[in-house]
Design an enzyme around this catalytic site. Structure first.
Site, PDB file in Angstrom:
ATOM      1  N   ASP A  45       0.809  -1.216   0.000  1.00  0.00           N
ATOM      2  CA  ASP A  45       0.000   0.000   0.000  1.00  0.00           C
ATOM      3  C   ASP A  45       0.845   1.270   0.000  1.00  0.00           C
ATOM      4  OD1 ASP A  45       0.976  -0.437   2.552  1.00  0.00           O
ATOM      5  OD2 ASP A  45      -0.974  -0.612   3.514  1.00  0.00           O
ATOM      6  N   ASN A  57      -7.526  -2.573  14.292  1.00  0.00           N
ATOM      7  CA  ASN A  57      -8.920  -2.933  13.975  1.00  0.00           C
ATOM      8  C   ASN A  57      -8.983  -4.127  13.024  1.00  0.00           C
ATOM      9  OD1 ASN A  57      -8.015  -1.818  11.605  1.00  0.00           O
ATOM     10  ND2 ASN A  57      -9.497  -0.144  11.531  1.00  0.00           N
ATOM     11  N   HIS A  78      -7.197  -4.475  10.219  1.00  0.00           N
ATOM     12  CA  HIS A  78      -6.969  -4.222   8.792  1.00  0.00           C
ATOM     13  C   HIS A  78      -5.668  -4.872   8.337  1.00  0.00           C
ATOM     14  CE1 HIS A  78      -4.907  -0.186   9.869  1.00  0.00           C
ATOM     15  NE2 HIS A  78      -3.977  -0.890   9.256  1.00  0.00           N
ATOM     16  N   GLU A  88      -9.653  -1.708   5.294  1.00  0.00           N
ATOM     17  CA  GLU A  88     -10.301  -1.379   6.560  1.00  0.00           C
ATOM     18  C   GLU A  88     -11.569  -2.206   6.739  1.00  0.00           C
ATOM     19  OE1 GLU A  88      -8.818   0.397   8.675  1.00  0.00           O
ATOM     20  OE2 GLU A  88      -8.185   2.361   7.969  1.00  0.00           O
TER      21      GLU A  88
HETATM   22  C1  GLP Z   1      -0.518   0.577   8.599  1.00  0.00           C
HETATM   23  C2  GLP Z   1      -0.167  -0.285   7.371  1.00  0.00           C
HETATM   24  C3  GLP Z   1      -0.370  -1.757   7.645  1.00  0.00           C
HETATM   25  C4  GLP Z   1       0.259  -2.120   8.973  1.00  0.00           C
HETATM   26  C5  GLP Z   1      -0.413  -1.352  10.085  1.00  0.00           C
HETATM   27  C6  GLP Z   1       0.078  -1.719  11.475  1.00  0.00           C
HETATM   28  O1  GLP Z   1      -1.850   0.909   8.662  1.00  0.00           O
HETATM   29  N1  GLP Z   1      -0.910   0.076   6.216  1.00  0.00           N
HETATM   30  O2  GLP Z   1       0.183  -2.508   6.585  1.00  0.00           O
HETATM   31  O3  GLP Z   1       0.142  -3.500   9.201  1.00  0.00           O
HETATM   32  O4  GLP Z   1      -0.152   0.022   9.840  1.00  0.00           O
HETATM   33  O5  GLP Z   1       1.203  -0.994  11.785  1.00  0.00           O
HETATM   34  P1  GLP Z   1       2.150  -1.245  13.017  1.00  0.00           P
HETATM   35  O6  GLP Z   1       2.973  -2.440  12.655  1.00  0.00           O
HETATM   36  O7  GLP Z   1       2.964   0.004  13.129  1.00  0.00           O
HETATM   37  O8  GLP Z   1       1.283  -1.488  14.182  1.00  0.00           O
END
Ligand code: GLP
Length: 247
Positions: free
Chosen positions: A67, A136, A138, A143
């Site tokens: 992404d 959440n 995702h 989402e």
């Molecule tokens: C973002 C990314 C996800 C990632 C998520 C969790 O939203 N788009 O790919 O898994 O954050 O991030 P973290 O690992 O910092 O908790």
């Protein structure tokens, strides 16, 4: 599904790096699906170390990222392209032309989504897709919603995601409101999936995603239908799983 229960973030990172390294060693020209966020940072660090020690090469690897934020330039320090450059690509021998991240600056975001989906398809989808988990549930930026989105698409980020990611920006107001993300269909076409999770704030998402009902309201729950999923998590991220397993 295989679950690796590791004692802390460092152990989780080493285990996740080992799973990725095993993929690269067994198929040097593999397609790696890569993820951003704070969780995989330690695994990338370990991969860089193994590369520097001469144990691993990415010379033939192709990569596809999940992404990108809409509106951020590749050299913006919060863009996912910048994240990948600074955490992995700049430190290993992967060829720049073999790395793919959606463009956050494309004039027509929907066209960029279609182009990106085609790129991933032409590469034959990921051999191994690395995924972090949003609080959440995702994955990528898919989402919670009413149905699982199939292909790469444009999303409006939820308030909870904007809030969670605000720590990386000067203020919540600076967090982009939209992103381009691989769809659930794109992710599910990967041959193998590696999910990494660390910390108590992921415990609920981990338990619901892997032991709760399969619903687009908890996007990661679709992974229960994938035939080859490995979850590498530390004890705090797995702390709600014991109870969930009993239900
Ligand atoms: C973002 C990314 C996800 C990632 C998520 C969790 O939203 N788009 O790919 O898994 O954050 O991030 P973290 O690992 O910092 O908790």
């Amino acid at each position: 599904m295989r679950i690796y229960r590791e004692k802390d973030y460092n152990a989780m990172s080493r285990r996740a790096a080992a799973v990725i390294a095993a993929q690269v060693v067994s198929k040097p020209d593999c397609v790696l699906g890569l993820a951003t966020g704070s969780t995989p940072v330690g695994a990338y660090k370990q991969l860089v170390e193994w590369y520097k020690q001469g144990d691993l090469s990415f010379a033939e690897v192709r990569s596809v990222n999940l992404d990108e934020y809409v509106g951020l330039a590749p050299d913006h320090d919060q863009s996912y392209r910048y994240f990948m450059q600074t955490n992995l690509f700049d430190h290993v021998d992967i060829r720049p032309e073999n790395t793919n991240v959606p463009s956050g600056l494309a004039p027509d975001a929907r066209e960029e989504c279609a182009r990106y989906e085609q790129t991933v398809q032409e590469l034959g989808y990921a051999d191994l897709q690395l995924l972090g988990l949003g609080r959440n549930g995702h994955i990528g930026f898919n989402e919670p919603c009413d149905e699982f989105p199939v292909a790469t698409h444009l999303v409006d980020l939820t308030e909870s995601t904007i809030e969670a990611n605000a720590r990386f920006f000067a203020s919540a107001g600076d967090v982009p409101r939209q992103a381009l993300t691989m769809g659930i269909g794109t992710i599910m076409k990967a041959r193998k999936i590696l999910v990494v999770a660390s910390g108590a704030d992921k415990a609920d998402a981990v338990a619901k995603a892997f032991f709760g009902p399969i619903t687009p309201d908890m996007p990661a729950s679709i992974l229960q239908l994938h035939p080859d999923v490995t979850l590498v998590a530390d004890e705090s991220a797995l702390s709600h799983v014991v109870e969930a397993e009993k239900r």
